[in-house]
Design a protein around this motif. Structure first.
Motif, PDB file in Angstrom:
ATOM      1  N   THR A 198      -9.133   1.671  10.561  1.00  0.00           N
ATOM      2  CA  THR A 198      -7.971   2.471  10.153  1.00  0.00           C
ATOM      3  C   THR A 198      -8.217   3.012   8.752  1.00  0.00           C
ATOM      4  O   THR A 198      -8.763   2.314   7.887  1.00  0.00           O
ATOM      5  N   ASP A 254      -6.199   3.537   6.458  1.00  0.00           N
ATOM      6  CA  ASP A 254      -5.434   2.830   5.413  1.00  0.00           C
ATOM      7  C   ASP A 254      -6.278   1.768   4.718  1.00  0.00           C
ATOM      8  O   ASP A 254      -6.024   1.428   3.571  1.00  0.00           O
ATOM      9  N   VAL A 307      -4.064   9.995  -2.557  1.00  0.00           N
ATOM     10  CA  VAL A 307      -3.319   8.772  -2.258  1.00  0.00           C
ATOM     11  C   VAL A 307      -1.883   9.000  -2.705  1.00  0.00           C
ATOM     12  O   VAL A 307      -1.623   9.329  -3.854  1.00  0.00           O
ATOM     13  N   ARG A 358      -0.510   5.490   0.578  1.00  0.00           N
ATOM     14  CA  ARG A 358      -1.185   5.906   1.814  1.00  0.00           C
ATOM     15  C   ARG A 358      -2.322   6.869   1.489  1.00  0.00           C
ATOM     16  O   ARG A 358      -2.191   7.721   0.602  1.00  0.00           O
ATOM     17  N   ILE A 359      -3.408   6.720   2.227  1.00  0.00           N
ATOM     18  CA  ILE A 359      -4.548   7.617   2.023  1.00  0.00           C
ATOM     19  C   ILE A 359      -4.396   8.811   2.953  1.00  0.00           C
ATOM     20  O   ILE A 359      -4.247   8.646   4.172  1.00  0.00           O
ATOM     21  N   ARG A 406      -7.673  14.484   8.949  1.00  0.00           N
ATOM     22  CA  ARG A 406      -6.384  13.848   9.275  1.00  0.00           C
ATOM     23  C   ARG A 406      -6.305  13.584  10.780  1.00  0.00           C
ATOM     24  O   ARG A 406      -5.848  12.533  11.222  1.00  0.00           O
ATOM     25  N   ARG A 464      -1.324   2.315  16.070  1.00  0.00           N
ATOM     26  CA  ARG A 464      -0.412   2.151  14.948  1.00  0.00           C
ATOM     27  C   ARG A 464       1.014   1.992  15.467  1.00  0.00           C
ATOM     28  O   ARG A 464       1.742   1.107  15.073  1.00  0.00           O
TER      29      ARG A 464
END
Lengths: 102, 556
Positions: free
Chosen positions: A26, A28, A65, A69-70, A78, A96
């Motif tokens: 993930t 994140d 960031v 969240r990245i 994305r 998720r």
């Protein structure tokens, strides 16, 4: 800021280089490089993993960031981080949702 | 349809074993990615955004129920329960694990399928009219020739490392449903004055970065010369095609830069040397391959007219579907059925495992065991008794595949785009879905009439946008998606490349822009009989430009 993305050799799954030089599933959990030296470290570790045949197609990805969240700058990355936008039920985004629901 | 002989079986099995070994060596680290990549590509294995992708060849788009069931099984067992039919009549799975692919190929080989030459700079899967062997307007079935080309081109030692990929399409009817003029070689099977079969040969068509309509270099090539002439073309291309620049390496660039006359002369010279060689096709061999494609014995079903007429009166949904999705068959009691994979708001070309199984059942029960994939990303049952059409329609309603939109504005071609593809710059599918929803009512679609929208998510043009009546090309501009609109393209006989109408549109604007174009057509057409394409050819771009951008000029 940059993170290092790749695909896992065995199944093609998109992964990112995380803390402790582990490949994480993930975004994140990706390790964010905040300066040139950190980027080089990411690339060096990635190149080792490439040579060790763990991953392929290593790429540095520009991110921001926000609220912890990245978020990649490019839509391509994305979508890669979530899954096909047309199938919220597939890819990482589905996991998720499943995790939140659990 | 064609059935593997012992040689074919052994050949494909050997390839599976070879690739299994290559995958094992890759996983053990014996092969690097640089070494492995060309090997996996030769077996149809790509790496995309989320996973590997496996592209499976469906020669000339012909499938048996057994093969379609196998694809369903693979979707269910090794993938995520669906497959994507492509504009090259192939099928792509978007989620296979590398570790599973040798097993998938093994299972495909059981039903005489493989993924060889679905990638790489070689002769790709040969495509054909999806109504081949069934359409009323056909001179002869083009598939035996496509099969001869397939056998000849499989692992052809001279043509395995061409300057770039090479695509051949064959049609057997005047009405070109195989887009032959936008292929590297397009073959139009026809008869001469003496009633002999042969081909008009087109060379140098293609889409991508530099779209070109092919040039006709032979009006009639006798069928026995098919391989010698094709070899001559490939040889001229292989020797002279540009290897210095990937973007200029396709034969269309060679034709363009050399000039049609000079290139034709070079091909003819090569052909003269090859004509009496072992490449000349013996009559008996052609007829032997043709026998594999012998049409099914179709029983007389004269009750069809009455059954269809009754169903049309009582079921308006059936009437719509009949009007759009049934095509005239050479046998008056039969029809070719288009199963639309373009449900309103759905993903163009996708079919679930359950849908594939159900279609295989229908093909067995009603369709003489044949299924076709069209380059328009639909499935076809080519031989269906008209008397069975209401039953088929009812079965398709059950599985959500009875959309009555073949050839209409919602029958959109779209590449996978940025939702899957590593080459894409923008998404294609969501644009298709939104346009589909906007125009999705039956009455509105039918009022607009025949209109092909084709969408690509990058300049490589897998979605054939250049030849869409309305073409949409997704690009990336300043990190955002932008959609460029072309008008007036066509992939039918007398193909044309669409013209860019003006500045692009953002994702939130593109559907409105398409609607503006469509409304402009409706306001300007001479009658309902004048299609969008005819109207565009008569009117030119001016009224469409004015409608799309006129207010900007006035504001400036």
């Amino acid at each position: 800021m940059k993170i290092l993305a790749a695909n896992r050799l065995t199944d093609g799954e998109t992964v990112w280089l995380g803390a402790g030089d582990c490949w994480v599933e993930t975004i994140d959990a990706a390790h964010v490089a905040r300066d040139k030296a950190a980027e080089e470290r990411l690339l060096a570790t990635g190149s080792e993993a490439l040579a060790a045949n763990l991953v392929l197609d290593i790429t540095l990805v520009d991110v921001e960031v926000a609220d912890g969240r990245i978020l990649p700058n490019r839509l391509r990355e994305r979508i890669r981080a979530g899954g096909p936008s047309i199938h919220p039920d597939l890819g990482k985004q589905a996991r998720r949702v499943a995790r939140h629901a659990a | 349809m064609y059935r593997y002989d012992e040689f074919d079986h052994a050949f494909v099995q050997a390839r599976v074993a070879e690739f299994r070994d290559q995958v094992e060596r890759r996983l053990s680290g014996e092969l690097t990615e640089d070494q492995f990549k060309p090997l996996r590509l030769m077996n149809g294995v790509y790496l995309q955004l989320h996973a590997y992708m496996l592209r499976i060849a469906i020669p000339y788009g012909t499938l048996s129920p057994r093969q379609l069931r196998k694809l369903a099984h693979i979707a269910r067992t090794y993938d995520k329960g669906y497959g994507h039919f492509t504009t090259r009549q192939n099928l792509q799975f978007h989620w296979p694990k590398l570790t599973d692919i040798p097993q998938i190929l093994e299972e495909l080989a059981e039903v005489e399928m493989h993924a060889i030459q679905t990638s790489g700079n070689c002769i790709r899967n040969v495509t054909a009219d999806h109504f081949a062997g069934a359409a009323a307007d056909e001179v002869a079935d083009p598939r035996p020739y496509a099969e001869i080309l397939r056998q000849w081109s499989s692992l052809h030692p001279e043509f395995s490392y061409l300057p770039r990929k090479f695509k051949i399409a064959v049609t057997g009817a005047e009405r070109d449903r195989a887009a032959i003029e936008v292929h590297d070689i397009g073959l139009h099977l026809k008869k001469n004055d003496k009633g002999e079969l042969g081909f008009a040969v087109y060379v140098g068509g293609g889409l991508g970065r530099t779209p070109m309509v092919a040039k006709k270099i032979r009006d009639f090539l006798p069928e026995e010369d098919l391989l010698s002439y094709t070899t001559a073309i490939l040889r001229v291309y292989n020797l002279n095609g540009r290897r210095d620049n990937k973007y200029k390496a396709r034969i269309k660039i060679l034709v363009h830069e050399t000039g049609t006359e000079e290139l034709t002369a070079a091909v003819e010279k090569e052909f003269a040397a090859l004509r009496e060689s072992e490449l000349k096709l013996p009559e008996a061999d052609i007829r032997a391959i043709e026998a594999y494609f012998a049409p099914p014995r179709l029983k007389a079903r004269p009750e069809g007219d009455a059954v269809v007429s009754e169903a049309t009166k009582t079921n308006p949904g059936f009437a719509d579907w009949l009007r759009r999705n049934a095509t005239t068959h050479r046998h008056p009691d039969y029809a070719c059925v288009t199963i639309s994979l373009k449900g309103i708001g759905e993903v163009p070309g996708d079919a679930s495992d359950a849908q594939m199984d159900a279609i295989a059942d229908l093909a067995e029960q009603y369709g003489n065991d044949e299924i076709r994939v069209s380059h328009e990303q639909n499935l076809i049952l080519p031989h269906v008794a008209r008397a069975d059409l209401p039953a088929i329609h009812a079965a398709l309603v059950e599985i959500g595949l009875a959309t009555a939109n073949a050839g209409l504005i919602t029958d959109i071609i779209a590449c996978p785009g940025l939702d899957y593809c590593a080459l894409a710059n923008a998404r294609s599918i969501p644009v298709a879905q939104e346009i589909s929803r906007r125009f999705g009512t039956q009455a509105r679609q039918e009022e607009i009439g025949d209109l092909q929208i084709k969408i690509s998510g990058c300049i490589n043009a897998c979605g054939h946008h250049h030849v869409g009546h309305i073409g949409i090309l997704g690009v990336e501009k300043k990190g955002a998606e932008l959609y460029q609109v072309t008008l007036g393209g066509s992939a039918r006989e007398g193909s044309t490349i669409g013209e860019i109408i003006g500045r692009g549109f953002g994702p939130d604007e593109i559907t409105d822009a398409v609607e503006t174009v469509v409304e402009t057509y409706l306001a300007n057409r001479e009658s309902k009989a004048e299609t969008f394409l005819d109207a565009y050819r008569r009117l030119g771009p001016a009224p469409f430009k004015e409608a799309l951008y006129g207010h900007e000029a006035k504001a400036a």
